[in-house]
Design a protein around this motif. Structure first.
Motif, short mmCIF file in Angstrom:
data_model
loop_
_atom_site.label_atom_id
_atom_site.label_comp_id
_atom_site.label_asym_id
_atom_site.label_seq_id
_atom_site.Cartn_x
_atom_site.Cartn_y
_atom_site.Cartn_z
N LEU A 1 35.10 22.10 50.76
CA LEU A 1 36.20 22.63 50.42
C LEU A 1 37.19 22.21 51.61
CD1 LEU A 1 35.58 26.15 48.55
CD2 LEU A 1 36.46 23.94 47.55
N MET A 2 36.68 22.44 52.76
CA MET A 2 37.32 22.19 53.82
C MET A 2 37.68 20.74 54.05
SD MET A 2 38.31 25.01 55.33
CE MET A 2 38.66 24.67 56.92
N GLU A 3 36.66 19.81 53.75
CA GLU A 3 37.36 18.28 53.58
C GLU A 3 38.23 18.16 52.67
OE1 GLU A 3 33.43 16.72 52.95
OE2 GLU A 3 32.68 16.90 54.91
N ASN A 4 38.19 18.62 51.51
CA ASN A 4 39.28 18.28 50.19
C ASN A 4 40.61 19.05 50.76
OD1 ASN A 4 37.41 17.34 48.50
ND2 ASN A 4 37.11 18.99 47.52
N ARG A 5 40.68 19.97 51.61
CA ARG A 5 41.98 20.52 52.18
C ARG A 5 42.52 19.57 53.21
NH1 ARG A 5 42.33 26.76 53.45
NH2 ARG A 5 43.80 26.69 51.87
N HIS A 6 41.59 18.88 54.00
CA HIS A 6 42.30 18.29 54.98
C HIS A 6 42.68 16.84 54.41
CE1 HIS A 6 41.59 20.77 58.53
NE2 HIS A 6 40.31 20.87 58.09
N ALA A 7 42.06 16.30 53.44
CA ALA A 7 42.22 15.13 52.69
C ALA A 7 43.69 15.13 52.21
CB ALA A 7 41.32 14.90 51.65
N ARG A 8 44.09 16.28 51.89
CA ARG A 8 45.44 16.58 51.26
C ARG A 8 46.50 16.35 52.07
NH1 ARG A 8 44.57 21.63 47.25
NH2 ARG A 8 42.76 20.89 46.08
#
Length: 117
Positions: free
Chosen positions: A110-117
């Motif tokens: 979830l943290m990776e997805n948040r940083h990708a945005r």
């Protein structure tokens, strides 16, 4: 009123779980089946409806009280569990490790997805 709608969601999925268990005879809790169905629905929706969040928040705050009846019930069958403490201890350790590993994996994802945005 949103919390009432959310509670109806929760009760509805619990009843779905009861129906599945009754019709299939699976040796699983109806609550578990209902929550799996609810999880699948939320994945398809891609979001948590506000009414469901409004109902779930107070339940999370009282989680220890909701779990307590099952924990207290174990004390009434301790004699039956006496010869199985190694199995119970192993299940507790493996379950805890699996829970921690799953939580860490999900948090990282979830943290990776948040940083990708």
């Amino acid at each position: 009123m949103p919390a009432l709608t959310g509670f109806l969601w929760l009760i509805g999925y619990y009843l779905i779980g009861e129906g599945v268990i009754h019709l299939s005879g699976l040796p699983v809790s109806a609550g578990v089946v209902g929550m799996l169905a609810l999880t699948a629905t939320l994945i398809v929706l891609g979001r948590v409806p506000a009414s469901l969040g409004a109902a779930a928040q107070p339940l999370i705050a009282m989680l220890a009280m909701l779990i307590m009846p099952g924990v207290v019930g174990v004390f009434f069958i301790l004699d039956e569990l006496a010869g199985q403490w190694w199995i119970i201890l192993g299940a507790l350790i493996l379950g805890t490790l699996a829970s921690v590993a799953t939580t860490l994996w999900l948090l990282k994802r979830l943290m990776e997805n948040r940083h990708a945005r």
